[in-house]
Motif scaffolding. Structure first.
Motif, short mmCIF file in Angstrom:
data_model
loop_
_atom_site.label_atom_id
_atom_site.label_comp_id
_atom_site.label_asym_id
_atom_site.label_seq_id
_atom_site.Cartn_x
_atom_site.Cartn_y
_atom_site.Cartn_z
N PHE A 232 45.47 37.99 37.41
CA PHE A 232 45.71 39.43 37.57
C PHE A 232 47.09 39.77 37.05
O PHE A 232 47.97 38.90 36.94
CB PHE A 232 45.58 39.86 39.03
CG PHE A 232 46.57 39.20 39.95
CD1 PHE A 232 47.84 39.74 40.15
CD2 PHE A 232 46.25 38.02 40.62
CE1 PHE A 232 48.76 39.13 40.99
CE2 PHE A 232 47.16 37.41 41.46
CZ PHE A 232 48.41 37.96 41.65
N ASN B 251 41.64 42.59 44.69
CA ASN B 251 40.59 42.34 43.69
C ASN B 251 39.58 41.32 44.21
O ASN B 251 38.86 40.71 43.42
CB ASN B 251 41.20 41.87 42.36
CG ASN B 251 41.83 40.48 42.46
OD1 ASN B 251 41.97 39.92 43.56
ND2 ASN B 251 42.21 39.92 41.32
N THR B 252 39.56 41.14 45.54
CA THR B 252 38.64 40.16 46.11
C THR B 252 38.25 40.56 47.52
O THR B 252 39.02 41.23 48.23
CB THR B 252 39.29 38.76 46.14
OG1 THR B 252 38.37 37.82 46.70
CG2 THR B 252 40.56 38.78 46.99
N ARG C 218 45.81 46.96 48.26
CA ARG C 218 45.33 46.76 46.88
C ARG C 218 44.77 45.35 46.78
O ARG C 218 45.44 44.38 47.15
CB ARG C 218 46.48 46.97 45.89
CG ARG C 218 46.10 46.71 44.44
CD ARG C 218 47.16 47.24 43.49
NE ARG C 218 48.48 46.70 43.76
CZ ARG C 218 49.60 47.16 43.18
NH1 ARG C 218 49.54 48.18 42.34
NH2 ARG C 218 50.76 46.61 43.45
N SER D 35 39.89 38.52 34.52
CA SER D 35 40.50 39.46 35.45
C SER D 35 39.41 40.20 36.22
O SER D 35 38.35 40.51 35.68
CB SER D 35 41.37 40.47 34.69
OG SER D 35 42.42 39.82 34.02
N ARG D 36 39.68 40.46 37.47
CA ARG D 36 38.72 41.17 38.31
C ARG D 36 39.19 42.60 38.54
O ARG D 36 40.38 42.90 38.47
CB ARG D 36 38.59 40.45 39.66
CG ARG D 36 38.26 38.97 39.56
CD ARG D 36 38.23 38.35 40.95
NE ARG D 36 38.13 36.90 40.88
CZ ARG D 36 38.07 36.11 41.94
NH1 ARG D 36 38.12 36.64 43.16
NH2 ARG D 36 37.98 34.80 41.80
N ALA D 37 38.24 43.46 38.81
CA ALA D 37 38.56 44.86 39.07
C ALA D 37 39.42 44.98 40.34
O ALA D 37 39.15 44.32 41.34
CB ALA D 37 37.29 45.68 39.21
N VAL D 38 40.44 45.82 40.26
CA VAL D 38 41.33 46.04 41.39
C VAL D 38 40.92 47.34 42.08
O VAL D 38 40.69 48.36 41.44
CB VAL D 38 42.80 46.13 40.93
CG1 VAL D 38 43.71 46.45 42.10
CG2 VAL D 38 43.22 44.83 40.26
N HIS D 39 40.80 47.30 43.38
CA HIS D 39 40.46 48.51 44.12
C HIS D 39 41.51 48.79 45.19
O HIS D 39 42.20 47.88 45.65
CB HIS D 39 39.07 48.42 44.76
CG HIS D 39 38.93 47.32 45.76
ND1 HIS D 39 38.56 46.02 45.42
CD2 HIS D 39 39.14 47.31 47.11
CE1 HIS D 39 38.54 45.27 46.52
NE2 HIS D 39 38.88 46.02 47.54
#
Length: 307
Positions: free
Chosen positions: A27, A101-102, A99, A85-89
């Motif tokens: 990330f 991403n997992t 914040r 990379s994973r989406a950040v929410h």
């Protein structure tokens, strides 16, 4: 109260906890530059990451690391995990923004916030720091005290009971002071106000300046506070702070003046007298030299900004 505590109180530095980051894998979290008077900080609760700086420098972060950027510089938090990379929410459901991403156990858990202070002449503490202050609290602080503070921080941010945000913000301020103390005690430190405050004898003269800013201080009078000769005090100030005793008197007076202009409606002649000037014009001349604006303009700017 000791000199460092007095200077921190005089500087009116306010802490603000912004969010908790829980990330896994690879990330990159981009942190844009902040406005003058805002210093972002990060405290690593668990896991590892890199902090990338504008010149390409990389700082490895591990649990217990506290990092502060006094001038609000751009930086990137980077994870070195494998995979795409994973989406950040962003989770806004609780009192503390989260914040992530997992949904699983994160590789890195870090608290992010900022310290807000009056930029300009009223910058006694932050101006004494390097562009990046990186302290390993786990290695250099009291392990028992640090473990207790970090455990309480983690407990509060996880449970988020009533008052948790106020507790976490206050504890962040405690860690900031611990970081300053550790930084000032390092070997080979460049001259600065923090190094000066670490000297028990010299700090007596600083305490006197703060307690009586309106007094007609001289180097001789300050030397008596430290039980030193005039020449010895002047030499130690140069060696440890790279400034003269009277320069610091002026800095402290301007710090206090900025605070009074922001928080009180006292007439300018009264403020001038309280910080050691016999006339408003003499006060305004020094104030403008240090801040780039007149006391009236400074007060108007700060009052307008607070609305």
């Amino acid at each position: 109260m000791d000199a460092l505590s007095q200077v921190i109180e005089l500087a009116r530095i306010r802490g603000s906890l912004d969010l908790r980051c829980q990330m896994s894998g690879h990330f990159e979290l981009d942190h844009q530059p902040l406005a003058p008077g805002q210093a972002p900080f990060h405290l690593v609760l668990s896991g590892r990451a890199q902090l990338m700086l504008p010149r390409g420098d990389a700082i490895e972060l591990v649990p217990g690391d506290f990092i502060l950027l006094p001038r609000g510089a751009w930086h990137v938090l980077r994870g070195q995990g494998v995979g795409p990379s994973r989406a950040v929410h962003m989770d806004h459901s609780g009192p503390l923004l989260r914040r992530s991403n997992t949904d699983d156990r994160p590789d890195m858990d870090i608290l992010c916030g900022r310290f807000i202070y009056s930029h300009g002449s009223a910058d006694l503490v932050m101006s004494a720091l390097p562009d990046v202050l990186h302290v390993s609290l786990a290695q250099e602080g009291s392990l028992d005290a640090l473990d207790s503070i970090v455990s309480l921080l983690r407990s509060e941010v996880e449970q988020l009971r009533s008052g948790a945000l106020a507790i976490v913000t206050s504890l962040s301020h405690v860690l900031f002071i611990m970081a300053l103390r550790i930084h000032a005690q390092r070997d080979g430190m460049s001259p600065s106000l923090l190094v000066l405050l670490g000297d028990s004898r010299l700090s007596r003269s600083v305490l006197a300046m703060i307690k009586e800013p309106g007094k007609a201080w001289t180097v001789e009078a300050l030397a008596r506070q430290a039980n030193m000769s005039r020449a010895t005090l002047a030499r130690h100030f140069t060696d440890k702070a790279a400034m003269s005793p009277m320069d610091l008197v002026t800095d402290i007076r301007m710090q206090l003046a900025c605070s009074l202009l922001e928080t009180e409606n006292s007439p300018l002649p009264d403020i001038a007298e309280r910080v050691g000037y016999q006339s408003e014009s003499a006060f305004a001349k020094v104030f403008r030299k240090r801040t780039g604006m007149t006391p009236r303009a400074f007060r108007r700017l700060r009052r307008d900004g607070a609305q």
